[in-house]
Design an enzyme around this catalytic site. Structure first.
Site, PDB file in Angstrom:
ATOM      1  N   CYS A 252       0.809  -1.225   0.000  1.00 21.64           N
ATOM      2  CA  CYS A 252       0.000   0.000   0.000  1.00 21.64           C
ATOM      3  C   CYS A 252       0.840   1.272   0.000  1.00 21.64           C
ATOM      4  CB  CYS A 252      -0.992  -0.006   1.164  1.00 21.64           C
ATOM      5  SG  CYS A 252      -0.241   0.103   2.810  1.00 21.64           S
ATOM      6  N   HIS A 300      -2.824   1.302   6.881  1.00 22.91           N
ATOM      7  CA  HIS A 300      -3.125   1.155   5.458  1.00 22.91           C
ATOM      8  C   HIS A 300      -3.349   2.532   4.851  1.00 22.91           C
ATOM      9  CE1 HIS A 300      -4.259  -1.011   1.844  1.00 22.91           C
ATOM     10  NE2 HIS A 300      -5.314  -0.229   1.721  1.00 22.91           N
ATOM     11  N   HIS A 312      -5.810   1.696  -4.491  1.00 25.37           N
ATOM     12  CA  HIS A 312      -4.862   1.247  -3.467  1.00 25.37           C
ATOM     13  C   HIS A 312      -4.399  -0.169  -3.756  1.00 25.37           C
ATOM     14  CE1 HIS A 312      -7.847  -1.157  -0.760  1.00 25.37           C
ATOM     15  NE2 HIS A 312      -8.360  -1.032  -1.962  1.00 25.37           N
TER      16      HIS A 312
END
Length: 337
Positions: A252, A300, A312
């Site tokens: 990420c 995240h 993402h």
């Protein structure tokens, strides 16, 4: 028959004179040259270029540099004002019993003085004067003097304490008045700068960003954000690999680092660092291109696309994709750069 002749300086009607003909030719040439110049782009009205998102953002940053110290000064004055008001209230509570004690002492002294003035010496004093032996009279009078002196001493003590608190409260009251005036001035200044920032924000141009793998974006998008969005969206479908920063796979924070590197902005390959490196943005003010973080530990991150969507690198087994931001608890937004 004599033939009628025209004077030498006259010409037949309808026939242009040489001078008139030259003027017409000159006018035609001017028109032709001007038309050619316009056609060639030599003569044109000056074009007005709308300021870009980045230019307006720089103006907002400049205004904010003026506003932020004003806000902090406003906060300082407001906190000091709150403390001083609390002090004034405490002093007021201390003054109230002192004021009552002063009033009672004054009443006692006034009553004693008026009694001696109206009725003359009291029976107690008369008894002392009539019955006292010569060697005891001085002692009796000294006792009465001490009683009167004690009244005066008590009164002076109360008045002294009351004056101390009155002086302190007067100082605090003057300070509170001054701070209230400063608070109003700072609030007016803040309001003026804030209004200018709002005006600049309203003038931010709406940009359309089209990509092959992400939805079309219509919103306020800076040049850097546009590049980052296009770069990230071009990675859709590539696999998630822990620790990867591209170009063939990503995790990420690796994806956000890769996308913003293309825009000339350096981000650390770690969500916690990226959270600290960006400028905090409220959810209401979030724009396409902002980083959106999730969970309380900001573990995240994705690139916000607007309309509650993001691009993402999701997790192992799921490739880079576009998905709603509502699938995880949002921790906040940050704006790189």
């Amino acid at each position: 028959m004599p033939v009628a002749t025209m004077p030498l300086h006259r010409h037949a009607p309808g026939r242009p004179t040489p001078a008139r003909g030259l003027r017409k030719v000159a006018r035609r040439l001017v028109v032709l040259v001007a038309a050619a110049a316009v056609g060639a782009g030599l003569v044109a009205a000056p074009a007005y270029a709308e300021p870009s998102v980045d230019e307006i953002e720089r103006q907002i940053d400049k205004q904010w540099q003026q506003l932020e110290p004003t806000i902090e000064q406003f906060n300082k004055v407001r906190s000091e004002l709150r403390v001083n008001r609390e002090k004034a209230e405490k002093l007021e509570k201390k003054i109230q019993p002192l004021a009552l004690e002063t009033e009672l002492a004054m009443n006692r002294v006034a009553g004693l003085a008026s009694r001696y003035y109206i009725t003359g010496p009291s029976q107690e004093l008369g008894a002392v004067l009539l019955n006292a032996k010569p060697d005891q009279l001085g002692e009796q009078m000294a006792l009465l003097d001490r009683l009167a002196w004690e009244e005066r001493r008590q009164l002076e003590g109360v008045m002294k304490i009351r004056k101390k608190y009155d002086d302190q409260k007067a100082t605090l009251d003057a300070l509170i008045v001054d701070q209230e005036a400063k608070q109003k001035q700072l609030a007016a200044k803040k309001k003026q700068i804030d209004a200018e920032i709002k005006r600049l924000e309203r003038s931010l141009p709406v940009t359309t960003v089209k990509t092959t793998n992400c939805p079309t974006i219509n919103g306020v998008v800076s040049d850097a954000a546009r590049t980052a969005i296009r770069t990230a969206c071009a990675q859709v479908g590539k696999p998630y690999v822990w620790g990867a920063t591209g170009p063939n796979s990503f995790d990420c924070s690796g994806l956000t680092q890769y996308a913003y590197r293309a825009a000339g902005i350096s981000l650390t390959h770690f969500t916690g660092a990226q959270w600290r490196e960006g400028k905090a943005i409220s959810r209401a003010d979030a724009r396409p291109g902002d980083l959106v973080f999730f969970r309380s530990d900001v573990s995240h991150v994705g690139i916000y696309l607007g309309n509650n969507t993001m691009v993402h690198a999701a997790r192992a087994g799921v490739p880079v994709n576009v998905s709603p931001i509502t699938t995880m608890p949002v921790a906040g937004f940050r704006r790189p750069g």
